[in-house]
Design an enzyme around this catalytic site. Structure first.
Site, mmCIF file in Angstrom:
data_model
loop_
_atom_site.group_PDB
_atom_site.id
_atom_site.type_symbol
_atom_site.label_atom_id
_atom_site.label_comp_id
_atom_site.label_asym_id
_atom_site.label_seq_id
_atom_site.Cartn_x
_atom_site.Cartn_y
_atom_site.Cartn_z
ATOM 1 N N ASP A 164 -3.533 -2.224 0.575
ATOM 2 C CA ASP A 164 -2.753 -3.239 -0.144
ATOM 3 C C ASP A 164 -1.581 -2.611 -0.903
ATOM 4 O OD1 ASP A 164 -4.799 -4.829 0.690
ATOM 5 O OD2 ASP A 164 -5.289 -5.635 -1.293
ATOM 6 N N ASP A 165 -0.665 -3.478 -1.299
ATOM 7 C CA ASP A 165 0.412 -3.196 -2.263
ATOM 8 C C ASP A 165 1.592 -2.370 -1.729
ATOM 9 O OD1 ASP A 165 -1.336 -4.545 -3.842
ATOM 10 O OD2 ASP A 165 -1.560 -3.009 -5.382
ATOM 11 N N HIS A 214 0.567 -10.051 1.353
ATOM 12 C CA HIS A 214 -0.075 -9.877 0.047
ATOM 13 C C HIS A 214 0.833 -10.523 -1.006
ATOM 14 C CE1 HIS A 214 -3.128 -8.112 -2.436
ATOM 15 N NE2 HIS A 214 -2.353 -7.214 -3.018
ATOM 16 N N HIS A 305 -5.414 1.238 -1.502
ATOM 17 C CA HIS A 305 -4.019 0.897 -1.842
ATOM 18 C C HIS A 305 -3.095 2.044 -1.429
ATOM 19 C CE1 HIS A 305 -6.526 -1.614 -4.432
ATOM 20 N NE2 HIS A 305 -5.513 -2.475 -4.446
HETATM 21 ZN ZN LIG Z 1 -2.696 -5.920 -4.663
#
Ligand SMILES: [Zn+2]
Length: 353
Positions: A164-165, A214, A305
């Site tokens: 993610d991110d 996301h 992440h």
């Molecule tokens: Zn996130």
């Protein structure tokens, strides 16, 4: 004088006639010879009006010079596959992705060296038939250009590791490491970072990784109005499509936070996680590495992440061990497909056991 001129005129006339006769003989011989040598390409034999042929052909026997087959133009110059090794279990099917430019639609063909171990269809979908190792080839129709992938049919444990991110400055290193192990992951990207990292995202997608949404600016969707949620989804869809050519295939709401409105507006399946490594809190390579090894299991969806270098390095450290233990890292969508589980738009999924 007049007689002499007439004689000279007659002589020239005779020579010209002789010349025409010889020339036409050569021409006929050329036509016969070339047609006889390459009957299957008789429609493409070198034309008798071709000045190059005429000037280099002095005798009928020289017509053999033109017997070499005219080149069949291959419009595909290079083919590459997204994997050098494809691992799968018996009865399972996995796709290979071929990258090539084919402006004149020459087309490609797929061939398995040993179809009793793994067969391949015309779309590059490989199916395991029995345990063993073989090769799958992807060729241009002219067979002048080809690429190969080793196929191992064994006993593998499928699992999804998600990031993610990103995309971030560490994403490229991660994409390269996944490629080295012929592994794939799903990346849930934050829309606002995509444009600056277009090429990494494209490379990641071409390698077979999956790109999910996301949100656009990592918003807590449950605290937004319906129109703002729509905007978060739509802006991310647009930047992802401009980077890789397709819309995100999955959504992971930031913080895992969702409600009925988010579900209603999500036009693709939503993915949670079954393992939270807490890598965002414990920024330590060894910590991340140990968490991954500890929690690795069939059907897990592990959360990491790629915005933290410690997460990327901890994951890279775990790769040889995961490989040795028979784990096969696949995208979330592929994990569900391999486990024959459907994914529905707007529904949240937590694992794939
Ligand atoms: Zn996130």
């Amino acid at each position: 004088m007049e007689i002499f001129m007439k004689k000279k005129f007659l002589k020239t006339l005779c020579l010209t006639a002789l010349g025409i006769f010889i020339c036409s003989t050569i021409t006929m011989a050329e036509e016969i010879t070339t047609s006889a040598v390459i009957p299957e390409t008789s429609t493409t034999v070198i034309s008798t009006t071709d000045t190059t042929v005429a000037s280099t052909t002095n005798t009928p026997t020289d017509a053999t010079i033109v017997k070499k087959k005219p080149k069949i133009k291959s419009t595909i110059k290079k083919i590459s596959l997204n994997k050098t090794v494809l691992r799968l279990n018996k009865k399972d099917s996995r796709s290979l992705k071929a990258l090539y430019t084919d402006k004149k639609k020459e087309g490609i063909i797929w061939v398995s060296k040993n179809p009793s171990i793994a067969k391949v269809n015309k779309k590059g979908v490989v199916t395991g038939k029995k345990k063993g190792t073989t090769y799958v080839y992807c060729m241009s129709k002219s067979k002048k250009v080809k690429a190969k992938c080793k196929v191992v049919v064994g006993n593998f444990k499928y699992m999804a590791v998600t990031f993610d991110d990103g995309p971030s400055p560490y994403t490229k290193k991660l994409v390269d490491s996944l490629k080295k192990y012929n592994y794939n992951s799903t990346f849930f990207v934050v829309g606002q970072y995509v444009t600056a990292k277009k090429s990494v995202l494209k490379e990641s997608f071409n390698n077979g990784n999956e790109i999910g949404s996301h949100s656009y600016d990592h918003a807590k969707l449950t605290s937004l109005s319906e129109s703002d949620i729509k905007s978060e989804f739509n802006k991310t869809k647009s930047v992802v499509k401009s980077a890789i050519g397709i819309y995100p295939t999955l959504i992971r709401p930031p913080y895992g936070s969702f409600n009925d409105t988010v579900s209603k507006l999500a036009d693709v399946p939503m993915i949670y996680w079954s393992v939270d490594t807490l890598d965002w809190k414990n920024r330590n390579v060894n910590y991340v590495y140990k968490e991954i090894i500890k929690s690795a299991d069939k059907g897990e969806i592990i959360l990491l992440h790629d915005s933290h270098p410690t997460s990327v390095d901890g994951f890279i450290k775990a790769l040889p061990e995961l490989n040795k233990k028979g784990y096969e890292l696949v995208t979330v969508s592929e994990l569900f497909k391999l486990n024959k589980k459907n994914l529905k738009p707007g529904t949240m999924y937590y694992n794939c056991y």
